[in-house]
Every structure is written in C-alpha cells, then in structure tokens.
Design a protein around this motif. Sequence first.
Motif, PDB file in Angstrom:
ATOM      1  N   LYS A  16       0.823  -1.206   0.000  1.00  0.00           N
ATOM      2  CA  LYS A  16       0.000   0.000   0.000  1.00  0.00           C
ATOM      3  C   LYS A  16       0.862   1.263   0.000  1.00  0.00           C
ATOM      4  N   LYS A  17       2.000   1.169   0.688  1.00  0.00           N
ATOM      5  CA  LYS A  17       2.901   2.318   0.746  1.00  0.00           C
ATOM      6  C   LYS A  17       3.782   2.423  -0.495  1.00  0.00           C
ATOM      7  N   GLY A  18       3.687   1.418  -1.344  1.00  0.00           N
ATOM      8  CA  GLY A  18       4.479   1.446  -2.579  1.00  0.00           C
ATOM      9  C   GLY A  18       5.905   0.958  -2.419  1.00  0.00           C
ATOM     10  N   TYR A  19       6.217   0.285  -1.320  1.00  0.00           N
ATOM     11  CA  TYR A  19       7.581  -0.185  -1.083  1.00  0.00           C
ATOM     12  C   TYR A  19       7.816  -1.591  -1.618  1.00  0.00           C
ATOM     13  N   VAL A  20       6.743  -2.339  -1.841  1.00  0.00           N
ATOM     14  CA  VAL A  20       6.857  -3.629  -2.523  1.00  0.00           C
ATOM     15  C   VAL A  20       5.756  -3.741  -3.572  1.00  0.00           C
ATOM     16  N   GLU A  21       6.019  -4.603  -4.545  1.00  0.00           N
ATOM     17  CA  GLU A  21       5.048  -4.881  -5.601  1.00  0.00           C
ATOM     18  C   GLU A  21       4.755  -6.363  -5.609  1.00  0.00           C
ATOM     19  N   ALA A  22       3.508  -6.723  -5.915  1.00  0.00           N
ATOM     20  CA  ALA A  22       3.158  -8.139  -5.956  1.00  0.00           C
ATOM     21  C   ALA A  22       2.788  -8.544  -7.376  1.00  0.00           C
ATOM     22  N   ARG A  23       3.092  -9.806  -7.693  1.00  0.00           N
ATOM     23  CA  ARG A  23       2.609 -10.360  -8.963  1.00  0.00           C
ATOM     24  C   ARG A  23       2.122 -11.777  -8.686  1.00  0.00           C
ATOM     25  N   MET A  24       1.145 -12.214  -9.429  1.00  0.00           N
ATOM     26  CA  MET A  24       0.615 -13.557  -9.238  1.00  0.00           C
ATOM     27  C   MET A  24       1.410 -14.551 -10.081  1.00  0.00           C
ATOM     28  N   GLY A  25       1.806 -15.671  -9.455  1.00  0.00           N
ATOM     29  CA  GLY A  25       2.448 -16.747 -10.210  1.00  0.00           C
ATOM     30  C   GLY A  25       1.401 -17.723 -10.722  1.00  0.00           C
ATOM     31  N   GLU A  26       1.864 -18.825 -11.306  1.00  0.00           N
ATOM     32  CA  GLU A  26       0.920 -19.838 -11.767  1.00  0.00           C
ATOM     33  C   GLU A  26       0.878 -21.002 -10.786  1.00  0.00           C
ATOM     34  N   ALA A  27      -0.204 -21.730 -10.829  1.00  0.00           N
ATOM     35  CA  ALA A  27      -0.325 -22.900  -9.963  1.00  0.00           C
ATOM     36  C   ALA A  27       0.752 -23.908 -10.336  1.00  0.00           C
ATOM     37  N   SER A  28       1.260 -24.623  -9.339  1.00  0.00           N
ATOM     38  CA  SER A  28       2.263 -25.647  -9.627  1.00  0.00           C
ATOM     39  C   SER A  28       1.615 -27.025  -9.546  1.00  0.00           C
ATOM     40  N   ALA A  29       2.176 -27.971 -10.299  1.00  0.00           N
ATOM     41  CA  ALA A  29       1.528 -29.272 -10.465  1.00  0.00           C
ATOM     42  C   ALA A  29       1.819 -30.232  -9.326  1.00  0.00           C
ATOM     43  N   VAL A  30       1.693 -29.748  -8.117  1.00  0.00           N
ATOM     44  CA  VAL A  30       1.833 -30.623  -6.955  1.00  0.00           C
ATOM     45  C   VAL A  30       0.566 -30.510  -6.124  1.00  0.00           C
ATOM     46  N   ARG A  31       0.329 -31.536  -5.370  1.00  0.00           N
ATOM     47  CA  ARG A  31      -0.846 -31.543  -4.475  1.00  0.00           C
ATOM     48  C   ARG A  31      -0.886 -30.254  -3.670  1.00  0.00           C
ATOM     49  N   GLY A  32      -1.995 -29.529  -3.765  1.00  0.00           N
ATOM     50  CA  GLY A  32      -2.143 -28.260  -3.039  1.00  0.00           C
ATOM     51  C   GLY A  32      -1.348 -27.111  -3.639  1.00  0.00           C
ATOM     52  N   GLY A  33      -0.877 -27.296  -4.862  1.00  0.00           N
ATOM     53  CA  GLY A  33       0.012 -26.297  -5.474  1.00  0.00           C
ATOM     54  C   GLY A  33      -0.702 -25.051  -5.980  1.00  0.00           C
ATOM     55  N   ARG A  34      -1.420 -24.469  -5.123  1.00  0.00           N
ATOM     56  CA  ARG A  34      -2.140 -23.235  -5.443  1.00  0.00           C
ATOM     57  C   ARG A  34      -1.177 -22.125  -5.890  1.00  0.00           C
ATOM     58  N   ALA A  35      -1.665 -21.224  -6.747  1.00  0.00           N
ATOM     59  CA  ALA A  35      -0.830 -20.131  -7.272  1.00  0.00           C
ATOM     60  C   ALA A  35      -0.257 -19.274  -6.149  1.00  0.00           C
ATOM     61  N   LYS A  36       0.985 -18.907  -6.299  1.00  0.00           N
ATOM     62  CA  LYS A  36       1.660 -18.098  -5.271  1.00  0.00           C
ATOM     63  C   LYS A  36       1.599 -16.625  -5.636  1.00  0.00           C
ATOM     64  N   ARG A  37       1.711 -15.793  -4.611  1.00  0.00           N
ATOM     65  CA  ARG A  37       1.807 -14.361  -4.849  1.00  0.00           C
ATOM     66  C   ARG A  37       3.256 -13.975  -4.548  1.00  0.00           C
ATOM     67  N   PHE A  38       3.950 -13.498  -5.564  1.00  0.00           N
ATOM     68  CA  PHE A  38       5.361 -13.143  -5.393  1.00  0.00           C
ATOM     69  C   PHE A  38       5.524 -11.651  -5.152  1.00  0.00           C
ATOM     70  N   PHE A  39       6.495 -11.333  -4.349  1.00  0.00           N
ATOM     71  CA  PHE A  39       6.712  -9.925  -3.980  1.00  0.00           C
ATOM     72  C   PHE A  39       8.121  -9.490  -4.363  1.00  0.00           C
ATOM     73  N   ARG A  40       8.234  -8.199  -4.743  1.00  0.00           N
ATOM     74  CA  ARG A  40       9.578  -7.662  -4.899  1.00  0.00           C
ATOM     75  C   ARG A  40       9.615  -6.220  -4.405  1.00  0.00           C
ATOM     76  N   VAL A  41      10.802  -5.820  -4.007  1.00  0.00           N
ATOM     77  CA  VAL A  41      11.020  -4.478  -3.480  1.00  0.00           C
ATOM     78  C   VAL A  41      11.034  -3.486  -4.636  1.00  0.00           C
ATOM     79  N   THR A  42      10.302  -2.404  -4.501  1.00  0.00           N
ATOM     80  CA  THR A  42      10.311  -1.363  -5.534  1.00  0.00           C
ATOM     81  C   THR A  42      11.510  -0.434  -5.342  1.00  0.00           C
ATOM     82  N   ARG A  43      11.691   0.457  -6.289  1.00  0.00           N
ATOM     83  CA  ARG A  43      12.773   1.441  -6.171  1.00  0.00           C
ATOM     84  C   ARG A  43      12.563   2.292  -4.908  1.00  0.00           C
ATOM     85  N   GLN A  44      11.332   2.723  -4.718  1.00  0.00           N
ATOM     86  CA  GLN A  44      10.995   3.479  -3.501  1.00  0.00           C
ATOM     87  C   GLN A  44      11.317   2.691  -2.241  1.00  0.00           C
ATOM     88  N   GLY A  45      11.000   1.400  -2.290  1.00  0.00           N
ATOM     89  CA  GLY A  45      11.253   0.542  -1.140  1.00  0.00           C
ATOM     90  C   GLY A  45      12.745   0.445  -0.857  1.00  0.00           C
TER      91      GLY A  45
END
Lengths: 112, 112
Positions: free
Chosen positions: B56-85
């Motif tokens: 919310k403060k703009g210090y990290v950004e999130a992107r959605m990954g894809e589901a992985s082919a393992v039991r319970g392999g629900r899609a992950k939400r990946f985060f990275r530090v922004t320039r501001q962060g």
Amino acid sequence: MPNEKFLGEFELIVMGALMRLGDAAYGVAIIEEIDHRTGRDVSVGALYSTLNRLEKKGYVEARMGEASAVRGGRAKRFFRVTRQGQTQVERSAIALHSMMQGLPAWLKGAQA
Amino acid sequence: MPNEKFLGEFELIVMGALMRLGDAAYGVAIIEEIDHRTGRDVSVGALYSTLNRLEKKGYVEARMGEASAVRGGRAKRFFRVTRQGQTQVERSAIALHSMMQGLPAWLKGAQA
DNA sequence: ATCCATTTATTCTGTTTTGTAAAATAAATA
DNA sequence: TATTTATTTTACAAAACAGAATAAATGGAT
C-alpha cells in the motif's frame, strides 16, 4: 513456546543514544543526539513513552539528578542501559545483521 | 512539516528477506528465510499484513504466479522491493548505522 | 521578600501505525 | 472429497507519535 520479542526500531535508536551519551543521557540531550545523528525530529512524548516502556521491561534504569543553578534548571531524569538491555541490543543487532548483511542497500547505509 | 517515517523493525526484516529471495519471494519462502537467518518464528498473518501494508505504501510490488503441479500447489503471490522501497531500506540503514556505529553491542552483532 | 513571567524539564492523554496470532477461506491434486 | 499448499480475514496488543498539561526552577520587578 511463543516468540521472544525484539526491540522496535525506535527503541533501538533510543538505546543507541543512551549508550553514546553515557552519564549525560536525559530527555533533551537524547532528543538532540538522535537529531544530530539521524536528522530525526523526535517529540518529547515519543521519547518518554519509549523510555518508560524500556524501563518497565528492565532494559533501562533511571536515576534522578539534582537541580542545576540555571534559569529553569529543574532536576533531570538520567537513563542508562542495563545489562539486560545491552543483551537485547545485541540480539536485535544480530537479527538485523543476519538478515541484511551483504545487501547493497545495507552496505550503502554502513558507509554513510 | 512532520517527520518522514522510517521502516519498522519487522518491515525491515521482511524487506531484507525479499531482497535475498529475489524471484522466489512468496509467503512460505519468506517465512522460512526469516526463520533460517534469525530463528524467528513468523506467523502467516504477521507476514501478510506487513506485506500488504508495504504494498500500500508502494515499497513492494506483488505479482501472481501460476499454480504448480503438486498436491495443493495453489498459485503463489510473489513480492519484490520497488525502487521506492529500496530507498527506504537505505534510509533506515543509514539512520540505524549512524546511531549504532562504534558501539560494542552493535559490533558484536555484526560479527555473529 | 514575594509575585510572576520565563525557562528547562517531565508527565499525561489520546491517536495512529506496526506487529502479532489464529481462524477462515481458496485452489489445487490424489 | 480429504488433504495439501497457500492466501485472506479478523481481532487485538504493542510501539510510535504529537501536543497539551504540569512541575520546578530562576530572575527581575516591585
């Protein structure tokens, strides 16, 4: 077993100021030390509530000084870091360092 | 004009974990990275609420990954530090270092 | 000598932000 | 449809913060 707590960010800053100031660590001097080193404009309320919290946790000790012979020279309350407090600063330092060591942003901070 | 804020203690820890993990930074991995480096047992709620606040403060950004082919392999939400962060981590690092540099407790932490 | 304005200092009060745990929900596979 | 990996929601505790209130001292005017 729950987690042992770490010092908060501002708590750590205040502990550093106390360690630096030694015998001279009281309200205004602490605020000035932090301002001088970090440019941070600390309000009295912020400082004292933090000092009192740290005292309650046993990380700092307070002693009353004597009034000084200057206009408004009311008695000061001096603070010092206890042995327990020292240990907590170390713990926080270790955690922070372990997490940040080697990162460019951290190294950059170390130089400045 | 009020004070510009600094990152909180846990925020800084999380930012460090993101920087270390790079592309692989998602919930469980972040928790494990922090546990591995500091022994700290982070709850999922603690992590996600902090990540969301940083976003919310703009210090990290999130992107959605894809589901992985393992039991319970629900899609992950990946985060990275922004320039501001990145800038905020530097600011916090500088403040902390300025305040703590040279103190025995801090140096001891740096070695460990 | 006493009042009171001024100065240095701490305490009190209230709010916002950060930190935390635990339960709920979601989406996948076997 | 039970189990697994993962995120979201909810609720509360602790830390950070600002500003007003209060306290205790001195210096000068009367």
